[in-house]
Structure formats: structure tokens, C-alpha cells
Scaffold this motif. Structure first.
Motif: not given
Length: 709
Positions: A13-37
């Protein structure tokens, strides 16, 4: 946006901001959207997964599917073995309750050698009968039949509601049973809500009423909301373009309606289900004046009313008005003001679940400590007797029998799939007429009911099934389920998966948590909206009771939630991860700030709350599974299963949760996504597909439920 590359092996997971132990998952990139409610900023990193037609989403799903499959490569022989043993519990003929029309008996039947249910017509119950509808021969390409149908009162016409693939949108097609031919007309835009899939035949069988919505484009089925419901009338042998608009509420596009006919079939009665209120309204009009303005009979309260029967101008309704366990009231429509209403059957100690007219009497299903009894009353409210049944089980009625004191019911339980009984409202007798599964599993397994205390001291019932003679040594593996939604009554049903789990030495626990209807409307209200936390406490208290009473131990329990209970089960796990060794979450609703924006999601607001109301939103954010993942670093091993074409709980709920959970997981416990291809609100389009998925689930939890210090 850069497309993801499809791969069939584990990737980093190259997009991960922290080093995760195994299992190493398929990539899930972040595209933050902020809603103000309401001055609160809500960040959604995986909103892009809601676009189900986007290539990035499709590739991400393919990668998750490949990753899921790799997790079972080493256990394939175990899965195959469990699957084959489950198949033995599927080897029976399923038979629905019988109903009568036009001097014939009708019912659906599913034989082991058939892929689909057929519809049978018999002149006599002892006859072999005729197949009047066979989906395998009569459906068009890529059509499926989920059982929705109705027969005209004269027994001559059959309305079926097929759908494309697993879509929840249906068409109505009409068959002349006598000539074995279909009429030319066909009606689309149908969602199956209410009795008989919304087909309601008129007195002379010349036409029918139905509920229609604005149908979205096929590619937008999972991203569109249900809107603009209307009741229409279709005259046979005419084009659907000529159908009569009977009732709609264009100023309230999120409401929907359930039609009924008075017992003399002179009036159409319309139940308005309000999207923004737990109460409903009742309107009516004469069937001879369908274009007239409807008369409003009931409404403007927080209470629910359901039409049950009529005798001339006296109409009977069940209601929870000032009666959380429900009562029956009589209203004379010629003098309908509330001061003239008469309570004919008073609210009792136990909740009234369903009311059926059988001849000149009501047969009422009452719920007593989460099990069911049939009580008979006359129309004046006098208790006549109880119909005793030979087995404890869940009771299913088919439509009322107005002219005859006899009707048919189905009963099912954990050790038998379905049994059909003929009951009589005057003699109070029951007679077995069909038994689908003749093996006596009661000799091997047992069902018992226990009661435990929840966190606030409330007593909660729970059913346990397991092998006879099981040792209370704290070493048993447990699958714990609790539904707790929509006021539904919970009871362990027949399931090849559960029977195989028992055969493997496991225990199946079914907790009747709050949010259900086991103790009436107060029990329902006690587990929804601002009181939703009670449902989680009930679920976790069930796990604690099982541990304290030596049935099992910590980390030997798998939490199980399906549909509305999916969010309950995983939220309970997230609050008490120390109790659970695994979780199986199927077709869930997990982003509770956006559920109302898809398909029929607005109908869930009376359970979860309205995200557009500040008080409700604040409460929702306390437990919404998608929004609380940062509070837990290590979920137990978990499978989240979704239906690719699910229009009840759209699959993006599962996609977004799994993407976020995998990114957040800071331990070696796997978080898996199972996508049931082409499936709707379930685990597959065929019994075989469903059973294989469930076999994988059993192998998965059996592997991870181990003793811990």
C-alpha cells in the motif's frame, strides 16, 4: 484521475501514511472531501468509491476480489468439504403457505433439482397439480424471479414481477392461466413494497392496483433515490399508458403508499408511509370513482395504523396509538371522528404482531418473550381460544381468507425449513399438510432460550442452538447474531450454514436485542435513533453472558450482522473489540451520514435518524462505523460482504468501510471484502453461490476463533 492497475497478487500500500504490518492490502488512495454540517467538518476520504460506474472503482473492486480469493487458497479443501456438507441440508422441497383463489389452491415451490421457484395450481390439495409458471422456461434473457406474484380473485390471471438480473426494479407481466399465454401489456417502474409486491386485484378481476415510482436509468439504479410514488390502476387488455392515477403526493416525493381493498371491495384504502415521521396517514376512495379526490381518514399523529378488515362501513385498524403493544379499533367511516372510535381488542401485556382475518374472526399473532402464539378473537373483541401448534417456530401467514374459517400458515425453525399447516378459526385446530424436511434434527441438536441483563439492567432474551450434551468448558466457538431493527421479531430460522456450524461443534446465539419488536413498540423505540446505543449494549452484553456462563471465552465469539444489523454488529465490535475473535458483516449500511442519498435510503431515517437534523447527526457520528474507525487500531478478522447490485444497502457502504478499515488496521488481522457479483441484497444469485460464500465464512471464523489468555 490515474487508473489503478489490476493485479492478482498482494501489493504494498504505497499511499499509506503509516507502515502497516501484513497482510498488505490492495491500494486504496485517499481523496479527501470535507462536508460541513451544522458547523461540524466531516471528512470522507473514499467518496470516489460511491461512483460505481467509474473505472477506478471497478478496478479497485477487482483487486479486492483477487485479494479475498488469495486468503482462501490454502483452505480450499476445507471450504469445499464444508460446502458439500451444507448441500445435504439443502436437499428438500421448499413450499410456501397455500392460498385460495377462484376455487383453486396456489403456492410457490422450490425443488432441489430446480434453479428457480415454480408456481403450482391445484383443484384439490391431494392432487399433483399443474405448473402454471416456470421461470426457467418463461423468463426473458437476464431476468430473475424473486417470488413476487399474485393471482386474480377469479383464479384466471397470474401477475408476475420479474426483474433484470438482481435489480430491485420489477416489471409486471400478466398471464392468462387458462390459455397459457401472456397479455401484451407490461408495466415497469415497480418496487416491491408491501403486500403481494404491490399488485392488488379488483373484485371482478378485470384489473389491478399497483405502486409505481420514477424509474432511474439502468446505470444510475444504485445512485438514485426512490421518489414520486403513485398508485395506479391498470385495466386488463389495455396499454399501461392508459392507466389511471389513483393517488399521489407530489408535494411529498419521498413518501410511499401501500394499497388495500375493503373486504366488500368497494373501497381502495391507502396507507401513506411518511419518510419523515414514524406515523402514517390513511386515505380512501370508492373503486367506482378512482379519479375522485381521496378522503383522509387517519393521520396527523405519531401513531401507525394498518387496515385489517371491514364489515360494511365499520373498518378495523390495528394501531399503536397510545398503545405500544398495539390494539384494534373500529371506525365507522360514516361517523369517523375520534370520539366515535371503539376499541374492540385492547392492548395486552404482550405485543400484537400481525392480524389476519379468517372467516368472521381475527387470528392474531402475539409475541410472548420472543416466541409466537396464535389467539382467536371475534369482531366484537371477545377472546375465543388459542390455536395450539405442535412446534415452536416462526409463523408466516398468507393473505386473509374472508369467506372460510380455514387458512394456511407456514412454520419454520432452526431444525426444519418449512412446514405448512391448515388452521381453523372456529375449531381452533391445526393440521399438518406439508413437511419439507423429514430428518429429525431435534435428536442431535437443541434449541433453548435464556435471558440476560444488558448494561442498563434491561432483561433481554436470547436463543441458543447447539449439539446436545455440549460441555460448558469456556472453549466453544460462538456465532452471535442480533437484528434489532424496524420492530422485527427475531427467531433462529433454518439455515444450512448454521446447521453446519453446529455440526462443526459451534454454538449459534440469536439475541433479541432492542430495536426489534419482541416487546412491542417500546422495545423498538428503545434501540433506534437517540437510543441506538442500547442495541450495541444488548449485543455486547450477550457476548459477556456467554463468557460468564462458561459457554465460551473472549476471542472465541464471531459477531454476525446482516442488512440493518450489519451496522449494529460491527459497531458493537468496534466498541468492545476485546470480546470478539472475528466478524461477519453482510450487506450492511455503514456510512450513516449518507445512507439517505441512495435508492430507498430515506426509509431508514426512522431507524438511524435524519442526518439533516443536527441532534440526529450528532448522535449518528457517535457510532457510524465508517466514521469511528480511527478510534480502534485493530479490528478482529472481518469479512464484509456486499451485493454488487444491492439497491437496499448500496455496496459503496462496504467499499468505503473496507478501504478505510484496511488503511487503519494496525495489526495482522485481515479485513476482507467479498463482492457477490450480480447479486442484490444477499450473498449470491444462486443457492450454490450463496452456500459457497457461507462455507468460506465458516472456515474463516473457525480459523480465527481461538483461545486467548
Amino acid at each position: 484521475m490515474k487508473h489503478l492497475t489490476l493485479i492478482f497478487y498482494l501489493i504494498v500500500i504505497v499511499s499509506c501514511q503509516k507502515s502497516l504490518p501484513s497482510p498488505q492490502y490492495p491500494e486504496s488512495y485517499k481523496t479527501p472531501i470535507n462536508d460541513t454540517l451544522f458547523d461540524q467538518v466531516i471528512t470522507d476520504n473514499y467518496r470516489w468509491l460511491e461512483d460505481l460506474n467509474d473505472q477506478d472503482t471497478k478496478t479497485w473492486i477487482d483487486n479486492q476480489e483477487a485479494f479475498y480469493n488469495t486468503q482462501f487458497l490454502a483452505d480450499k479443501n476445507k471450504v469445499d468439504s464444508v460446502y458439500n456438507r451444507m448441500a445435504a441440508y439443502q436437499n428438500f422441497t421448499w413450499h410456501e403457505p397455500v392460498f385460495q383463489k377462484g376455487g383453486y389452491f396456489f403456492y410457490r415451490r422450490k425443488d432441489p433439482e430446480r434453479k428457480s421457484e415454480i408456481i403450482i395450481r391445484k383443484k384439490d390439495l391431494n392432487d399433483k397439480g399443474d405448473i402454471i409458471f416456470n421461470p426457467e422456461k418463461e423468463l426473458k434473457d437476464n431476468e430473475s424471479f424473486l417470488g413476487f406474484h399474485d393471482v386474480s380473485d377469479n383464479g384466471k390471471y397470474l401477475a408476475i414481477l420479474p426483474s433484470k438480473g438482481s435489480s430491485s426494479w420489477h416489471n409486471i407481466r400478466i398471464k392468462n392461466i387458462e390459455t397459457n399465454t401472456y397479455l401484451k401489456e407490461e408495466i415497469n417502474g415497480i418496487q416491491t413494497i408491501g403486500p403481494s409486491g404491490n399488485v392488488l386485484w379488483n373484485a371482478d378481476s378485470s384489473g389491478f392496483f399497483y405502486l409505481k415510482f420514477d424509474a432511474p436509468n439502468v446505470e444510475n439504479e444504485l445512485s438514485s433515490t426512490l421518489s414520486n410514488a403513485r398508485i395506479m390502476f391498470h385495466q386488463l387488455y389495455t396499454s399501461s399508458q392508459e392507466d389511471i392515477l389513483v393517488f399521489n403526493q407530489p408535494n411529498k416525493p419521498d413518501n410511499y403508499f401501500i394499497p388495500y381493498l375493503s373486504n366488500d371491495q368497494q373501497y381502495i384504502i391507502i396507507k401513506v408511509v411518511n419518510s419523515d415521521s414514524p406515523g402514517n396517514d390513511i386515505y380512501y376512495k370508492k373503486v367506482t370513482h378512482l379519479k375522485s379526490t381521496p378522503t383522509k381518514l387517519l393521520g396527523d399523529t405519531m401513531a401507525r395504523f394498518t387496515f385489517e378488515a371491514s364489515e360494511g362501513t365499520n373498518w378495523y385498524f390495528s394501531t399503536n396509538l397510545q398503545s405500544p403493544n398495539k390494539k384494534i379499533i373500529k371506525i365507522n367511516i360514516e361517523n369517523p371522528s375520534p370520539e366515535h372510535w371503539k376499541t374492540t381488542i385492547k392492548e395486552g401485556k404482550h405485543p400484537m404482531n400481525t392480524v389476519n382475518r379468517v372467516g368472521k374472526r381475527f387470528v392474531i399473532k402475539y409475541i410472548i418473550d420472543a416466541h409466537q402464539e396464535l389467539h382467536v378473537y371475534d369482531f366484537d373483541g371477545n377472546f375465543k381460544n388459542q390455536i395450539n401448534l405442535p412446534k415452536l417456530g416462526y409463523i408466516v401467514f398468507y393473505p386473509d381468507h374472508i369467506e372460510s374459517p380455514e387458512t394456511f400458515i407456514g412454520i419454520f425453525g432452526p431444525f426444519f425449513p418449512v412446514e405448512i399447516y391448515k388452521i381453523n378459526s372456529e375449531t381452533y385446530t391445526s393440521e399438518l399438510i406439508y413437511q419439507g424436511f423429514k430428518d429429525n434434527l431435534n435428536e442431535t441438536y437443541e434449541l433453548k432460550q435464556v435471558f440476560y441483563k444488558s448494561k442498563d439492567g434491561t432483561t433481554v432474551p436470547m436463543y441458543l442452538t447447539h449439539k446436545k450434551g455440549i460441555e460448558l468448558n469456556s472453549k466453544n466457538k460462538v456465532l452471535l447474531f442480533g437484528y434489532g431493527a424496524y420492530g422485527s421479531i427475531g427467531f433462529p430460522g433454518y439455515s444450512p450454514q448454521i446447521l453446519q456450524w453446529l455440526n462443526m461443534g459451534g454454538i449459534y446465539a440469536y439475541a433479541n436485542i432492542r430495536g426489534g419488536g419482541e416487546y412491542g413498540e417500546s422495545w423498538h423505540q428503545g434501540g433506534i435513533k437517540q437510543h441506538k446505543q442500547n442495541a450495541f449494549d444488548d449485543f455486547n452484553s450477550a457476548a459477556e453472558w456467554l463468557i460468564d456462563n462458561n459457554y465460551t471465552s473472549r476471542k472465541m465469539i464471531a459477531a454476525n450482522g446482516i442488512s440493518a444489523s450489519g451496522s449494529t454488529a460491527i459497531a458493537s465490535v468496534m466498541q468492545r473489540p476485546d470480546l470478539y475473535g472475528a466478524a461477519l458483516i453482510s450487506v450492511p449500511t455503514l456510512d450513516l451520514t449518507r445512507f439517505h442519498l441512495f435508492t430507498g435510503g430515506k426509509t431508514k431515517m426512522n431507524e438511524f435518524g435524519n442526518p439533516n437534523v443536527e441532534e440526529d447527526l450528532v448522535n449518528i457520528l457517535k457510532y457510524s462505523p465508517y466514521h469511528n474507525l480511527n478510534s480502534i487500531e485493530c479490528l478482529p478478522p472481518t469479512i464484509v460482504q456486499v451485493g454488487e447490485n444491492d439497491q437496499t444497502a448500496v455496496p459503496s457502504h462496504g467499499y468505503k468501510f473496507v478501504a478505510a478499515a484496511q488503511q487503519n488496521q494496525n495489526c495482522s488481522n485481515p479485513i476482507l471484502l467479498k463482492v457477490s457479483r450480480q447479486s442484490g441484497h444477499g450473498k449470491g444469485t444462486t443457492i450454490e453461490a450463496r452456500n459457497y460464500t457461507e462455507a468460506q465464512e465458516l472456515v474463516f471464523i473457525s480459523k480465527y476463533l481461538t483461545e486467548h489468555d
